[in-house]
Design a protein around this motif. Structure first.
Motif, PDB file in Angstrom:
ATOM      1  N   ASP A   1       0.840  -1.203   0.000  1.00  0.00           N
ATOM      2  CA  ASP A   1       0.000   0.000   0.000  1.00  0.00           C
ATOM      3  C   ASP A   1       0.878   1.256   0.000  1.00  0.00           C
ATOM      4  O   ASP A   1       0.534   2.259  -0.633  1.00  0.00           O
ATOM      5  CB  ASP A   1      -0.903   0.006   1.239  1.00  0.00           C
ATOM      6  CG  ASP A   1      -2.071  -0.969   1.094  1.00  0.00           C
ATOM      7  OD1 ASP A   1      -2.465  -1.236  -0.057  1.00  0.00           O
ATOM      8  OD2 ASP A   1      -2.557  -1.465   2.114  1.00  0.00           O
ATOM      9  N   GLY A   2       2.012   1.186   0.723  1.00  0.00           N
ATOM     10  CA  GLY A   2       2.923   2.339   0.787  1.00  0.00           C
ATOM     11  C   GLY A   2       3.418   2.723  -0.607  1.00  0.00           C
ATOM     12  O   GLY A   2       3.541   3.904  -0.932  1.00  0.00           O
TER      13      GLY A   2
ATOM     14  N   ASN B  74      -4.711   8.593   2.293  1.00  0.00           N
ATOM     15  CA  ASN B  74      -5.114   7.981   3.570  1.00  0.00           C
ATOM     16  C   ASN B  74      -5.607   9.030   4.556  1.00  0.00           C
ATOM     17  O   ASN B  74      -6.738   8.979   5.005  1.00  0.00           O
ATOM     18  CB  ASN B  74      -3.931   7.277   4.232  1.00  0.00           C
ATOM     19  CG  ASN B  74      -3.792   5.832   3.792  1.00  0.00           C
ATOM     20  OD1 ASN B  74      -4.674   5.278   3.149  1.00  0.00           O
ATOM     21  ND2 ASN B  74      -2.666   5.230   4.137  1.00  0.00           N
ATOM     22  N   GLU B  75      -4.695   9.919   4.927  1.00  0.00           N
ATOM     23  CA  GLU B  75      -5.048  10.913   5.951  1.00  0.00           C
ATOM     24  C   GLU B  75      -4.029  12.034   6.008  1.00  0.00           C
ATOM     25  O   GLU B  75      -2.938  11.930   5.463  1.00  0.00           O
ATOM     26  CB  GLU B  75      -5.149  10.272   7.356  1.00  0.00           C
ATOM     27  CG  GLU B  75      -3.867  10.001   8.076  1.00  0.00           C
ATOM     28  CD  GLU B  75      -3.076   8.838   7.528  1.00  0.00           C
ATOM     29  OE1 GLU B  75      -1.972   9.092   6.992  1.00  0.00           O
ATOM     30  OE2 GLU B  75      -3.531   7.692   7.592  1.00  0.00           O
TER      31      GLU B  75
ATOM     32  N   THR C  17      -8.819   2.332   7.280  1.00  0.00           N
ATOM     33  CA  THR C  17      -8.217   1.083   7.770  1.00  0.00           C
ATOM     34  C   THR C  17      -6.744   1.288   8.153  1.00  0.00           C
ATOM     35  O   THR C  17      -6.068   0.340   8.541  1.00  0.00           O
ATOM     36  CB  THR C  17      -8.318  -0.016   6.692  1.00  0.00           C
ATOM     37  OG1 THR C  17      -7.865   0.533   5.445  1.00  0.00           O
ATOM     38  CG2 THR C  17      -9.724  -0.536   6.540  1.00  0.00           C
ATOM     39  N   ALA C  18      -6.243   2.516   8.017  1.00  0.00           N
ATOM     40  CA  ALA C  18      -4.833   2.784   8.318  1.00  0.00           C
ATOM     41  C   ALA C  18      -4.719   3.484   9.688  1.00  0.00           C
ATOM     42  O   ALA C  18      -5.272   2.999  10.674  1.00  0.00           O
ATOM     43  CB  ALA C  18      -4.236   3.614   7.177  1.00  0.00           C
ATOM     44  N   TYR C  19      -4.065   4.621   9.759  1.00  0.00           N
ATOM     45  CA  TYR C  19      -3.791   5.282  11.039  1.00  0.00           C
ATOM     46  C   TYR C  19      -5.083   5.610  11.803  1.00  0.00           C
ATOM     47  O   TYR C  19      -5.156   5.465  13.025  1.00  0.00           O
ATOM     48  CB  TYR C  19      -2.981   6.563  10.770  1.00  0.00           C
ATOM     49  CG  TYR C  19      -2.504   7.265  12.009  1.00  0.00           C
ATOM     50  CD1 TYR C  19      -1.815   6.563  13.008  1.00  0.00           C
ATOM     51  CD2 TYR C  19      -2.723   8.624  12.204  1.00  0.00           C
ATOM     52  CE1 TYR C  19      -1.367   7.201  14.154  1.00  0.00           C
ATOM     53  CE2 TYR C  19      -2.281   9.270  13.345  1.00  0.00           C
ATOM     54  CZ  TYR C  19      -1.604   8.553  14.315  1.00  0.00           C
ATOM     55  OH  TYR C  19      -1.175   9.189  15.448  1.00  0.00           O
TER      56      TYR C  19
ATOM     57  N   THR D  10     -10.864   5.271   2.418  1.00  0.00           N
ATOM     58  CA  THR D  10      -9.841   4.229   2.189  1.00  0.00           C
ATOM     59  C   THR D  10      -8.753   4.301   3.255  1.00  0.00           C
ATOM     60  O   THR D  10      -8.129   3.290   3.577  1.00  0.00           O
ATOM     61  CB  THR D  10      -9.203   4.342   0.782  1.00  0.00           C
ATOM     62  OG1 THR D  10      -8.830   5.691   0.568  1.00  0.00           O
ATOM     63  CG2 THR D  10     -10.128   3.864  -0.308  1.00  0.00           C
TER      64      THR D  10
HETATM   65  P1  NAP Z   1       4.729   2.503   7.097  1.00  0.00           P
HETATM   66  O1  NAP Z   1       5.236   2.168   8.445  1.00  0.00           O
HETATM   67  O2  NAP Z   1       5.607   2.352   5.908  1.00  0.00           O
HETATM   68  O3  NAP Z   1       3.370   1.716   6.776  1.00  0.00           O
HETATM   69  C1  NAP Z   1       2.426   1.541   7.716  1.00  0.00           C
HETATM   70  C2  NAP Z   1       1.570   0.299   7.446  1.00  0.00           C
HETATM   71  O4  NAP Z   1       0.254   0.750   7.074  1.00  0.00           O
HETATM   72  C3  NAP Z   1       2.043  -0.611   6.315  1.00  0.00           C
HETATM   73  O5  NAP Z   1       1.876  -1.942   6.733  1.00  0.00           O
HETATM   74  C4  NAP Z   1       1.094  -0.282   5.172  1.00  0.00           C
HETATM   75  O6  NAP Z   1       0.870  -1.378   4.272  1.00  0.00           O
HETATM   76  C5  NAP Z   1      -0.183  -0.008   5.933  1.00  0.00           C
HETATM   77  N1  NAP Z   1      -1.183   0.800   5.224  1.00  0.00           N
HETATM   78  C6  NAP Z   1      -0.997   1.882   4.423  1.00  0.00           C
HETATM   79  N2  NAP Z   1      -2.183   2.326   3.972  1.00  0.00           N
HETATM   80  C7  NAP Z   1      -3.127   1.499   4.483  1.00  0.00           C
HETATM   81  C8  NAP Z   1      -4.541   1.451   4.367  1.00  0.00           C
HETATM   82  N3  NAP Z   1      -5.214   2.353   3.663  1.00  0.00           N
HETATM   83  N4  NAP Z   1      -5.207   0.479   5.044  1.00  0.00           N
HETATM   84  C9  NAP Z   1      -4.549  -0.430   5.787  1.00  0.00           C
HETATM   85  N5  NAP Z   1      -3.206  -0.447   5.919  1.00  0.00           N
HETATM   86  C10 NAP Z   1      -2.509   0.523   5.282  1.00  0.00           C
HETATM   87  O7  NAP Z   1       4.180   4.022   7.228  1.00  0.00           O
HETATM   88  P2  NAP Z   1       4.362   5.298   6.331  1.00  0.00           P
HETATM   89  O8  NAP Z   1       4.833   4.904   4.959  1.00  0.00           O
HETATM   90  O9  NAP Z   1       5.117   6.318   7.073  1.00  0.00           O
HETATM   91  O10 NAP Z   1       2.838   5.846   6.230  1.00  0.00           O
HETATM   92  C11 NAP Z   1       1.933   5.371   5.318  1.00  0.00           C
HETATM   93  C12 NAP Z   1       0.629   5.166   6.034  1.00  0.00           C
HETATM   94  O11 NAP Z   1       0.831   4.262   7.096  1.00  0.00           O
HETATM   95  C13 NAP Z   1       0.031   6.421   6.663  1.00  0.00           C
HETATM   96  O12 NAP Z   1      -0.818   7.069   5.762  1.00  0.00           O
HETATM   97  C14 NAP Z   1      -0.713   5.868   7.871  1.00  0.00           C
HETATM   98  O13 NAP Z   1      -2.095   5.721   7.635  1.00  0.00           O
HETATM   99  C15 NAP Z   1      -0.148   4.480   8.091  1.00  0.00           C
HETATM  100  N6  NAP Z   1       0.391   4.426   9.430  1.00  0.00           N
HETATM  101  C16 NAP Z   1      -0.329   3.766  10.377  1.00  0.00           C
HETATM  102  C17 NAP Z   1       0.106   3.744  11.682  1.00  0.00           C
HETATM  103  C18 NAP Z   1      -0.719   3.024  12.717  1.00  0.00           C
HETATM  104  O14 NAP Z   1      -1.635   2.280  12.345  1.00  0.00           O
HETATM  105  N7  NAP Z   1      -0.428   3.243  13.995  1.00  0.00           N
HETATM  106  C19 NAP Z   1       1.275   4.387  12.051  1.00  0.00           C
HETATM  107  C20 NAP Z   1       2.003   5.043  11.055  1.00  0.00           C
HETATM  108  C21 NAP Z   1       1.532   5.067   9.745  1.00  0.00           C
HETATM  109  P3  NAP Z   1       1.992  -1.937   3.269  1.00  0.00           P
HETATM  110  O15 NAP Z   1       2.912  -2.755   4.111  1.00  0.00           O
HETATM  111  O16 NAP Z   1       1.188  -2.751   2.298  1.00  0.00           O
HETATM  112  O17 NAP Z   1       2.685  -0.755   2.629  1.00  0.00           O
END
Ligand code: NAP
Length: 262
Positions: free
Chosen positions: A45-46, A120-121, A159-161, A156
């Motif tokens: 997804d990233g 995402n956000e 499901t992420a942050y 969309t």
């Molecule tokens: P990252 O650590 O590289 O990726 C964070 C994880 O979120 C990866 O496993 C990624 O999947 C997954 N992800 C991304 N978009 C998603 C979606 N729409 N639904 C479900 N899972 C999703 O973080 P980053 O590159 O800095 O940030 C990218 C995104 O990661 C941000 O937009 C944020 O939403 C999310 N994130 C989540 C958290 C949390 O849940 N606490 C913390 C930080 C960031 P892949 O492995 O397939 O790329």
């Protein structure tokens, strides 16, 4: 058909990219990174999120296809062993697509306004002190916020942050954005709703901020630091992201397989 391949640099991905390039070596396809009709992303997804930002000025003419080389992704429909089937389906005359909402973020600071997009956000935090902001829904004052920060996400992105902040998972066909608090402080002066809030297409959220502070603002994985921010407005963008959809992966099935049981 003009296609671009956008990939991460992991070993398993590079193998897939090699096979994909071979399959695309027929006169029907032309590799074109500058002006593609279809962007094929290979990774997770990233990777898809980075591709959307790379082509964010061409979203009206570009459609995306996600091939995942890791675990099941939310934006990635195809597996590495389905490349032949995918390439055949791209040759079909009638191309179907689905489109999903994006978030538009308008940042007002002392020098003017800047606009950003998020898939995402977008989040906001203050760099060294508690974030203090007055939140408006459209023109109406809603609440005084004091806390670590705020996250505003797309369906969309739900499901992420946003999910980690206790936000609801929202079906991507719903035209809405969701505000979630990051560690809000609640007392008689600063009283917030305390639960995530979903607003519709005819509404917007405005946060009026103290302009003397230093803010950290994210748009998906991009991070910027800004001083002198006066206010930020969040609304559903006019632009949408389009995915080629020759087959339908049920959203709730994907949610179940990602978070509950495979
Ligand atoms: P990252 O650590 O590289 O990726 C964070 C994880 O979120 C990866 O496993 C990624 O999947 C997954 N992800 C991304 N978009 C998603 C979606 N729409 N639904 C479900 N899972 C999703 O973080 P980053 O590159 O800095 O940030 C990218 C995104 O990661 C941000 O937009 C944020 O939403 C999310 N994130 C989540 C958290 C949390 O849940 N606490 C913390 C930080 C960031 P892949 O492995 O397939 O790329």
């Amino acid at each position: 058909m003009r296609v671009a391949i956008f990939n991460n640099q992991e070993f398993s991905t590079l193998e897939v990219v090699k096979k994909l390039r071979q399959l695309l070596e027929i006169p029907f396809f032309a590799l074109d990174d500058e002006c593609p009709e279809i962007v094929l992303t290979v990774g997770g997804d990233g990777t898809l999120i980075s591709a959307v930002h790379r082509y964010e000025n061409q979203l009206d003419t570009v459609q995306f296809v996600g091939i995942h080389t890791g675990h099941l992704g939310f934006y990635t429909d195809w597996r590495e062993f389905e490349l032949k089937e995918l390439v055949e389906s791209l040759k079909l005359e009638e191309r179907c697509y689905v489109s999903y909402p994006l978030l538009e973020v308008e940042v007002e600071h002392n020098e003017g306004k800047e606009c950003f997009l998020a898939l995402n956000e977008s989040t906001i935090r203050s760099l060294n002190r508690t974030l203090v902001g007055r939140i408006y829904i459209k023109e109406e004052f809603f609440e005084n916020f004091r806390g670590d920060g705020l996250s505003i996400s797309t369906p969309t992105g739900s499901t992420a942050y946003s999910k980690a902040l206790g936000g609801a998972v929202i079906h991507p066909s719903i035209n809405a954005i969701q505000l979630a608090e990051i560690a809000s402080l609640n007392n008689r002066v600063f009283r917030t709703l305390g639960s995530p809030m979903v607003i519709g297409a005819h509404e917007w959220i405005r946060i009026a901020l103290e302009s003397s502070m230093n803010y950290v603002i994210t748009f998906d994985s991009e991070v910027i630091q800004l001083e002198d921010v006066r206010a930020i407005t969040y609304r559903i963008a006019k632009k949408r992201i389009r995915f080629v959809s020759y087959r339908h992966l049920d959203f709730w099935d994907r949610v179940k397989k990602s978070f509950i049981v495979d």
